[in-house]
Write an enzyme that holds these catalytic residues in place. Structure first.
Site, short mmCIF file in Angstrom:
data_model
loop_
_atom_site.label_atom_id
_atom_site.label_comp_id
_atom_site.label_asym_id
_atom_site.label_seq_id
_atom_site.Cartn_x
_atom_site.Cartn_y
_atom_site.Cartn_z
N PRO A 12 35.39 38.30 4.28
CA PRO A 12 35.83 37.04 4.88
C PRO A 12 36.91 37.20 5.95
O PRO A 12 37.82 38.02 5.81
CB PRO A 12 36.37 36.23 3.70
CG PRO A 12 36.54 37.20 2.59
CD PRO A 12 35.57 38.31 2.84
N ASN A 13 36.74 36.40 6.99
CA ASN A 13 37.68 36.27 8.12
C ASN A 13 37.67 37.47 9.07
O ASN A 13 38.29 37.42 10.12
CB ASN A 13 39.12 36.01 7.61
CG ASN A 13 39.18 34.75 6.77
OD1 ASN A 13 38.75 33.70 7.21
ND2 ASN A 13 39.67 34.86 5.54
N ARG A 20 42.22 36.80 15.27
CA ARG A 20 42.96 36.50 14.05
C ARG A 20 44.23 37.36 13.96
O ARG A 20 44.12 38.59 14.00
CB ARG A 20 42.03 36.84 12.89
CG ARG A 20 42.67 36.84 11.55
CD ARG A 20 41.79 37.56 10.53
NE ARG A 20 42.37 37.37 9.23
CZ ARG A 20 42.10 38.11 8.17
NH1 ARG A 20 41.22 39.08 8.24
NH2 ARG A 20 42.67 37.87 7.04
N TYR A 25 46.13 42.63 12.97
CA TYR A 25 44.77 43.19 12.99
C TYR A 25 44.30 43.67 14.37
O TYR A 25 43.18 44.14 14.50
CB TYR A 25 43.79 42.15 12.44
CG TYR A 25 44.08 41.75 11.01
CD1 TYR A 25 43.96 42.67 9.97
CD2 TYR A 25 44.50 40.46 10.69
CE1 TYR A 25 44.23 42.32 8.66
CE2 TYR A 25 44.78 40.09 9.38
CZ TYR A 25 44.64 41.03 8.37
OH TYR A 25 44.91 40.68 7.07
N ASN A 74 35.19 46.72 3.86
CA ASN A 74 36.47 46.02 3.94
C ASN A 74 36.18 44.62 3.41
O ASN A 74 35.62 43.79 4.13
CB ASN A 74 36.99 45.98 5.37
CG ASN A 74 38.35 45.30 5.45
OD1 ASN A 74 38.81 44.69 4.48
ND2 ASN A 74 38.99 45.39 6.61
N ALA A 77 40.07 39.52 1.72
CA ALA A 77 40.82 38.97 0.57
C ALA A 77 40.06 39.12 -0.75
O ALA A 77 40.69 39.13 -1.82
CB ALA A 77 41.16 37.51 0.83
N GLU A 98 36.42 52.28 0.47
CA GLU A 98 37.18 51.04 0.74
C GLU A 98 38.08 51.27 1.95
O GLU A 98 38.78 52.29 2.00
CB GLU A 98 38.03 50.71 -0.49
CG GLU A 98 38.94 49.51 -0.31
CD GLU A 98 39.79 49.23 -1.57
OE1 GLU A 98 39.59 49.89 -2.62
OE2 GLU A 98 40.65 48.35 -1.47
N HIS A 100 40.93 49.32 4.77
CA HIS A 100 41.73 48.18 5.22
C HIS A 100 42.36 48.52 6.55
O HIS A 100 42.82 49.66 6.76
CB HIS A 100 42.81 47.82 4.20
CG HIS A 100 42.21 47.39 2.90
ND1 HIS A 100 41.61 46.17 2.75
CD2 HIS A 100 42.06 48.05 1.73
CE1 HIS A 100 41.13 46.08 1.52
NE2 HIS A 100 41.38 47.21 0.89
N ILE A 101 42.39 47.53 7.41
CA ILE A 101 42.97 47.71 8.75
C ILE A 101 44.49 47.80 8.64
O ILE A 101 45.12 48.69 9.20
CB ILE A 101 42.54 46.53 9.65
CG1 ILE A 101 41.01 46.52 9.80
CG2 ILE A 101 43.24 46.58 11.00
CD1 ILE A 101 40.44 45.22 10.33
N ARG A 107 52.69 44.91 2.66
CA ARG A 107 52.58 43.46 2.80
C ARG A 107 52.88 42.76 1.46
O ARG A 107 53.48 43.35 0.57
CB ARG A 107 51.20 43.12 3.37
CG ARG A 107 50.95 43.79 4.73
CD ARG A 107 49.60 43.46 5.31
NE ARG A 107 49.47 42.04 5.61
CZ ARG A 107 48.31 41.43 5.87
NH1 ARG A 107 47.18 42.13 5.86
NH2 ARG A 107 48.28 40.14 6.12
C1 DQA Z 1 42.50 43.38 4.97
C2 DQA Z 1 43.73 43.15 4.07
C3 DQA Z 1 43.49 41.98 3.14
O1 DQA Z 1 44.63 41.78 2.31
C4 DQA Z 1 43.24 40.71 3.94
O2 DQA Z 1 42.95 39.64 3.07
C5 DQA Z 1 42.18 40.87 4.96
C6 DQA Z 1 42.14 42.12 5.74
C7 DQA Z 1 42.76 44.49 6.00
O3 DQA Z 1 41.78 45.00 6.54
O4 DQA Z 1 43.90 44.83 6.29
O5 DQA Z 1 41.40 39.97 5.22
O6 DQA Z 1 41.42 43.78 4.16
#
Ligand code: DQA
Length: 142
Positions: A12-13, A20, A25, A74, A77, A98, A100-101, A107
């Site tokens: 998502p997102n 965003r 990001y 990725n 959330a 897995e 994450h950016i 955080r």
């Molecule tokens: C994320 C980190 C997550 O906490 C967040 O909800 C995202 C992006 C990252 O790639 O840093 O949507 O997965």
């Protein structure tokens, strides 16, 4: 060497990458970055899937998870909430990485726990979009 089949799944997102929260990001869309990845790794067949819906992500994991060489996920959330995505990863045979950016450990505390990490082969966190490139390198070096 046979072509490696690699599925990238963004949750998502992440369709809004580039727009965003650019300070977290970055400024690049995933589509633009995906073109860079395809050029960098001509020996891989790479597929990109993004969904804002948990069930669609699970369906994609089921679809490719018995035949592909790797899944790079990725889950956005859902990383921090989804027992169902973790169970989908447990159910398949394809190794999952897995990514994450952002560095989630720098955080908010709710981002420090991942339901996915314990069922993934490894995790790459905090290198911006380059996290995906590092994940693909790990597949090719395996
Ligand atoms: C994320 C980190 C997550 O906490 C967040 O909800 C995202 C992006 C990252 O790639 O840093 O949507 O997965």
């Amino acid at each position: 060497m046979p072509m490696k089949h690699i599925q990238i799944i963004n949750g998502p997102n992440l369709n809004l990458l580039g727009k965003r929260e650019p300070t977290v990001y970055g400024n690049q869309s995933f589509e633009a970055y995906f073109d860079v990845l395809k050029t960098k790794f001509p020996t891989c067949e790479m597929f990109y899937f993004q969904s804002n819906t948990e069930g669609a992500i699970i369906d994609k994991i089921h679809e490719v998870g018995f035949t592909y060489d790797a899944i790079i996920i990725n889950a956005g959330a859902y990383t921090h909430t989804s027992v169902a995505i973790a169970d989908a990863i447990r159910a398949i045979t394809t190794p999952v990485i897995e990514v994450h950016i952002s560095n989630v450990f720098k955080r908010e505390a709710f981002r420090h726990h991942s339901y996915l990490s314990e069922v993934c082969k490894g995790c790459i966190v905090g290198f911006g979009l380059d996290s995906y490139r590092l994940a693909i390198d790990s597949v090719l070096n395996a």
